[in-house]
Design a protein around this motif. Structure first.
Motif, PDB file in Angstrom:
ATOM      1  N   ASN A 127      17.776   0.872  16.938  1.00 16.69           N
ATOM      2  CA  ASN A 127      17.921   1.064  18.377  1.00 16.69           C
ATOM      3  C   ASN A 127      18.982   0.118  18.927  1.00 16.69           C
ATOM      4  N   VAL A 128      19.806   0.644  19.851  1.00 16.21           N
ATOM      5  CA  VAL A 128      20.823  -0.163  20.524  1.00 16.21           C
ATOM      6  C   VAL A 128      20.750   0.164  22.014  1.00 16.21           C
ATOM      7  N   SER A 129      20.756  -0.878  22.824  1.00 12.70           N
ATOM      8  CA  SER A 129      20.740  -0.696  24.274  1.00 12.70           C
ATOM      9  C   SER A 129      21.754  -1.656  24.880  1.00 12.70           C
ATOM     10  N   ARG A 130      22.607  -1.143  25.768  1.00 10.94           N
ATOM     11  CA  ARG A 130      23.651  -1.969  26.378  1.00 10.94           C
ATOM     12  C   ARG A 130      23.718  -1.735  27.878  1.00 10.94           C
ATOM     13  N   ASP A 131      23.983  -2.819  28.585  1.00 14.91           N
ATOM     14  CA  ASP A 131      24.257  -2.756  30.017  1.00 14.91           C
ATOM     15  C   ASP A 131      25.775  -2.829  30.153  1.00 14.91           C
ATOM     16  N   SER A 176      19.630   5.478  19.565  1.00 16.62           N
ATOM     17  CA  SER A 176      18.675   5.204  18.495  1.00 16.62           C
ATOM     18  C   SER A 176      18.830   6.254  17.417  1.00 16.62           C
ATOM     19  N   PHE A 177      18.542   5.840  16.179  1.00 11.20           N
ATOM     20  CA  PHE A 177      18.616   6.812  15.099  1.00 11.20           C
ATOM     21  C   PHE A 177      17.708   6.414  13.953  1.00 11.20           C
ATOM     22  N   VAL A 178      17.334   7.422  13.191  1.00  8.99           N
ATOM     23  CA  VAL A 178      16.569   7.276  11.957  1.00  8.99           C
ATOM     24  C   VAL A 178      17.512   7.745  10.856  1.00  8.99           C
ATOM     25  N   PRO A 179      18.086   6.814  10.054  1.00  5.42           N
ATOM     26  CA  PRO A 179      19.154   7.182   9.134  1.00  5.42           C
ATOM     27  C   PRO A 179      18.706   7.807   7.808  1.00  5.42           C
ATOM     28  N   VAL A 180      17.489   7.580   7.395  1.00  5.95           N
ATOM     29  CA  VAL A 180      17.052   8.073   6.081  1.00  5.95           C
ATOM     30  C   VAL A 180      15.694   8.743   6.180  1.00  5.95           C
ATOM     31  N   GLY A 181      15.401   9.516   5.159  1.00  2.10           N
ATOM     32  CA  GLY A 181      14.100  10.162   5.080  1.00  2.10           C
ATOM     33  C   GLY A 181      14.115  11.573   5.624  1.00  2.10           C
ATOM     34  N   PRO A 182      12.981  12.215   5.582  1.00  2.00           N
ATOM     35  CA  PRO A 182      12.906  13.613   6.012  1.00  2.00           C
ATOM     36  C   PRO A 182      13.014  13.796   7.528  1.00  2.00           C
ATOM     37  N   TYR A 183      12.896  12.731   8.294  1.00  4.41           N
ATOM     38  CA  TYR A 183      12.947  12.817   9.759  1.00  4.41           C
ATOM     39  C   TYR A 183      14.229  12.216  10.326  1.00  4.41           C
ATOM     40  N   LYS A 184      15.359  12.397   9.627  1.00  3.68           N
ATOM     41  CA  LYS A 184      16.649  11.891  10.105  1.00  3.68           C
ATOM     42  C   LYS A 184      16.934  12.478  11.480  1.00  3.68           C
ATOM     43  N   SER A 185      17.301  11.626  12.417  1.00  4.67           N
ATOM     44  CA  SER A 185      17.604  12.104  13.762  1.00  4.67           C
ATOM     45  C   SER A 185      18.359  11.035  14.536  1.00  4.67           C
ATOM     46  N   TYR A 186      18.891  11.426  15.691  1.00  4.91           N
ATOM     47  CA  TYR A 186      19.522  10.456  16.574  1.00  4.91           C
ATOM     48  C   TYR A 186      19.309  10.868  18.018  1.00  4.91           C
ATOM     49  N   ASN A 187      19.370   9.888  18.911  1.00  4.22           N
ATOM     50  CA  ASN A 187      19.298  10.087  20.357  1.00  4.22           C
ATOM     51  C   ASN A 187      20.357   9.201  20.997  1.00  4.22           C
ATOM     52  N   PHE A 188      21.061   9.746  21.979  1.00  5.09           N
ATOM     53  CA  PHE A 188      22.067   8.990  22.711  1.00  5.09           C
ATOM     54  C   PHE A 188      21.909   9.316  24.187  1.00  5.09           C
ATOM     55  N   HIS A 189      21.910   8.274  25.030  1.00  6.17           N
ATOM     56  CA  HIS A 189      21.744   8.455  26.471  1.00  6.17           C
ATOM     57  C   HIS A 189      22.666   7.478  27.189  1.00  6.17           C
ATOM     58  N   ILE A 190      23.431   7.989  28.148  1.00  5.32           N
ATOM     59  CA  ILE A 190      24.250   7.130  29.000  1.00  5.32           C
ATOM     60  C   ILE A 190      24.068   7.609  30.437  1.00  5.32           C
ATOM     61  N   ALA A 191      23.912   6.668  31.352  1.00  3.43           N
ATOM     62  CA  ALA A 191      23.645   7.026  32.746  1.00  3.43           C
ATOM     63  C   ALA A 191      24.273   6.004  33.686  1.00  3.43           C
ATOM     64  N   VAL A 192      24.563   6.453  34.889  1.00  5.82           N
ATOM     65  CA  VAL A 192      25.098   5.592  35.949  1.00  5.82           C
ATOM     66  C   VAL A 192      23.948   4.790  36.553  1.00  5.82           C
TER      67      VAL A 192
END
Length: 56
Positions: free
Chosen positions: A4-8, A17-33
């Motif tokens: 997980n990475v969060s920046r101001d 955030s991401f899950v790089p290995v395994g059967p549940y590989k996934s990612y999420n990205f969110h940017i907002a004002v």
């Protein structure tokens, strides 16, 4: 494993955030004002095992 990475970014907030290995590989990205006047201005991108998208 979860990463997980969060920046101001002064006027924006970014979260990734991401899950790089395994059967549940996934990612999420969110940017907002941060401004309350522009709170509806945001971008979300996500992938998950359930929708079958491979991202690497």
């Amino acid at each position: 494993m979860n990463c997980n990475v969060s920046r101001d970014l002064h006027c924006f907030t970014m979260t990734a955030s991401f899950v790089p290995v395994g059967p549940y590989k996934s990612y999420n990205f969110h940017i907002a004002v941060k401004s309350s006047l522009l709170q509806d201005l945001k971008y979300d991108k996500r992938s998950s095992y359930s929708n079958g998208i491979t991202w690497y």
